[in-house]
Every structure is written in structure tokens, then in C-alpha cells.
Design an enzyme around this catalytic site. Structure first.
Site, short mmCIF file in Angstrom:
data_model
loop_
_atom_site.label_atom_id
_atom_site.label_comp_id
_atom_site.label_asym_id
_atom_site.label_seq_id
_atom_site.Cartn_x
_atom_site.Cartn_y
_atom_site.Cartn_z
N ASP A 35 1.37 -0.96 -0.09
CA ASP A 35 0.29 -0.33 0.16
C ASP A 35 1.17 0.73 -0.11
O ASP A 35 1.79 1.16 0.53
CB ASP A 35 -1.25 0.03 1.12
N ASN A 86 -6.89 -3.15 14.04
CA ASN A 86 -8.53 -2.61 14.09
C ASN A 86 -8.38 -4.13 13.68
O ASN A 86 -9.80 -4.70 12.47
CB ASN A 86 -8.98 -2.09 13.37
#
Ligand code: PGA
Length: 266
Positions: free
Chosen positions: A88, A159
Site C-alpha cells: 500500500d 483493528n
């Protein structure tokens, strides 16, 4: 007998049995992964195949990268032919920014370990908005052209995110522009200092990651214990993107004792 109506075909989650290794420290775990992946790169070379690696950024892989630089300097390990695709990049953010993943990879790995810039690929954080979809399709096509990712290294977010595939990401997602979760931006803020963390990122999709032949998921520290537990033992669910790894046949979980604290291990 009446036939039952056809159901829409949904992928049926099949759970695989992952390998989980817990080390006393992140450094020992990182050395093991650094050695293992370097050995696999060599094995592939021996059968005439150029290794294709998927690579993460962040704190998690730093020690692995440090060891790979050391292998290059001390053992003349040659990384020049290895092809890499990063997971990313922030968007919008120029390569030259010291907060970019381009900068991180160049400083921590590609420069000091002697990777060939022609073989290293990272999503372009400055691609014009109108060209993002095409850029993402080309990224996927470039991975396919070299035969797919042999070995994918991953970290995991607190998360449960993989790359920038935040909770809510489909397991069928491909490389694309995404909104970053607030927790992701908050965790990155200290390293950005006064500069605001970008709101978006371009990330490989979960389906891109899941097509890799071999995955090493690294997680270190107590802050990762919930995410590790939910990814390994929770139900396979978009709320925890890491849980989709349960559907991958070849995942090695490499943890330190703090990250493994909530697991029930034999
Ligand atoms: P970290 O990030 O390696 O900096 O903990 C991992 C991630 O958020 O995927």
C-alpha cells in the site's frame, strides 16, 4: 419432488489449519522469518524461478528488513533479481515525502540491500484521481504478469486490517483507493508530526493478498493481541479483515509472546 430454487453462488469459507509460532521476542521472530524467506528465495532461484515478494511497511517488518540488509552486506546475499510489490501507499503523498512508503522502503530495505529499482513496485501516491482505477488495474496486471506473489509478508492493524483493507473490506476486493480508518490515521499521526495523515490510501485488495501462494503474518506487542485472536479464532467476517486468512491454505503466523497472549495454544 420439487427442486429447490438455485441459490446465488457464494464462496463457502473453508477453514484451513494455520501454523502458529510464538517467539520470546520480536527480534527472534524476525530473524527466523528473515532466514526462512531468504532460504525460500534461494530455493526458487535454484529451480530457475525469480521470487516475487509482497511486502508491508510499518514497525512490524523493520527488523526483518534490517536482517535482509545484513545478509546482503555480510553474506553477499543478492536481492537484485527479486521482484517486490508493496501492499500500500498513502494518497495523495509524493514519493519524496519522508512519510511515504516509497521513502520507507528505499531507506530501510531497497537501497541498503541492493534491490533493483526496476523490480520493485509500490502504488503511486501521486497518481491523478482520474487515473487511479487504471493504475490499480495495472498494478494487479503487473502481479499477474510475473506469475503472482510467491511469498507475502503481512502485519496486522489493531483493528484487524491487512494493508489498508480496513474493516468492511470485501474478501473479493482488488487493488483500489480506500478511506483510511480513524484508528489507522491516529496510530500514524505521531510519525507524521505536524503534518496531517492523508485520508486515503491505495492498497492491494484482500483477494490480491489471498491469491499469494505463501503468507507470513507477523504480529508483535500487546496492542496486537486482540486483532490476532479475532483473526485466528474469530468467525470469518468483514469486521476483521485478518480473519479471511483462515481461508488461505498456507499461512504462517509469527508472533511474540505479547501478541499471542489471548490464544489458546497447545
Ligand atoms: P505496524 O502496522 O507494523 O506499524 O504495527 C501494521 C499495520 O497497521 O498493518
Amino acid at each position: 419432488m420439487l427442486g429447490s430454487p438455485d441459490l446465488p453462488s457464494l464462496p463457502i469459507p473453508s477453514k484451513s489449519v494455520p501454523t502458529v509460532k510464538v517467539y520470546p521476542s520480536a527480534d527472534e521472530a524476525s530473524l527466523a522469518v528473515a532466514n526462512q524467506v531468504a532460504a525460500e528465495v534461494k530455493q526458487l532461484e535454484l529451480v530457475g524461478k525469480t521470487a516475487v515478494l509482497g511486502l508491508p511497511t510499518g514497525a512490524t517488518p523493520e527488523a526483518v528488513y534490517r536482517y535482509w540488509c545484513q545478509f546482503h552486506k555480510e553474506r553477499a546475499f543478492h536481492w537484485g533479481k527479486v521482484i517486490t510489490f508493496n501492499l500500500d501507499e498513502y494518497w495523495p503523498l509524493p514519493k519524496s515525502s519522508k512519510h511515504s512508503y516509497h521513502y520507507f522502503m528505499e531507506q530501510r530495505l531497497f537501497g541498503p540491500a541492493g534491490f533493483d529499482p526496476r523490480n520493485t513496485f509500490i502504488p503511486d501516491g501521486m497518481i491523478a484521481k482520474a487515473q487511479i482505477d487504471e493504475h490499480c488495474r495495472s498494478y494487479e496486471a503487473a502481479i499477474e504478469r510475473v506469475g503472482g506473489i510467491d511469498i507475502q509478508l503481512l502485519g496486522i492493524g489493531i483493528n484487524g486490517h491487512l494493508g489498508f483493507n480496513e474493516p468492511g473490506s470485501s474478501h473479493q476486493s482488488a487493488t483500489r483507493l480506500v478511506d483510511l480508518a480513524e484508528t489507522t490515521r491516529e496510530r500514524a499521526q505521531p510519525s507524521f508530526g505536524e503534518t496531517e495523515v492523508p485520508r486515503y490510501g491505495i492498497t492491494m485488495g484482500l483477494s490480491t493478498i489471498l491469491r499469494s501462494r505463501h503468507v507470513y503474518l507477523l504480529a508483535f506487542g500487546a496492542a496486537k493481541a486482540d486483532a490476532v485472536h479475532c483473526a485466528l479464532h474469530g468467525s470469518i467476517d468483514i469486521d476483521c479483515p485478518g480473519s479471511f486468512l483462515q481461508q488461505h491454505p498456507n499461512v504462517h503466523w509469527v508472533l511474540d509472546t505479547a501478541a499471542a497472549a489471548q490464544l489458546e495454544l497447545a
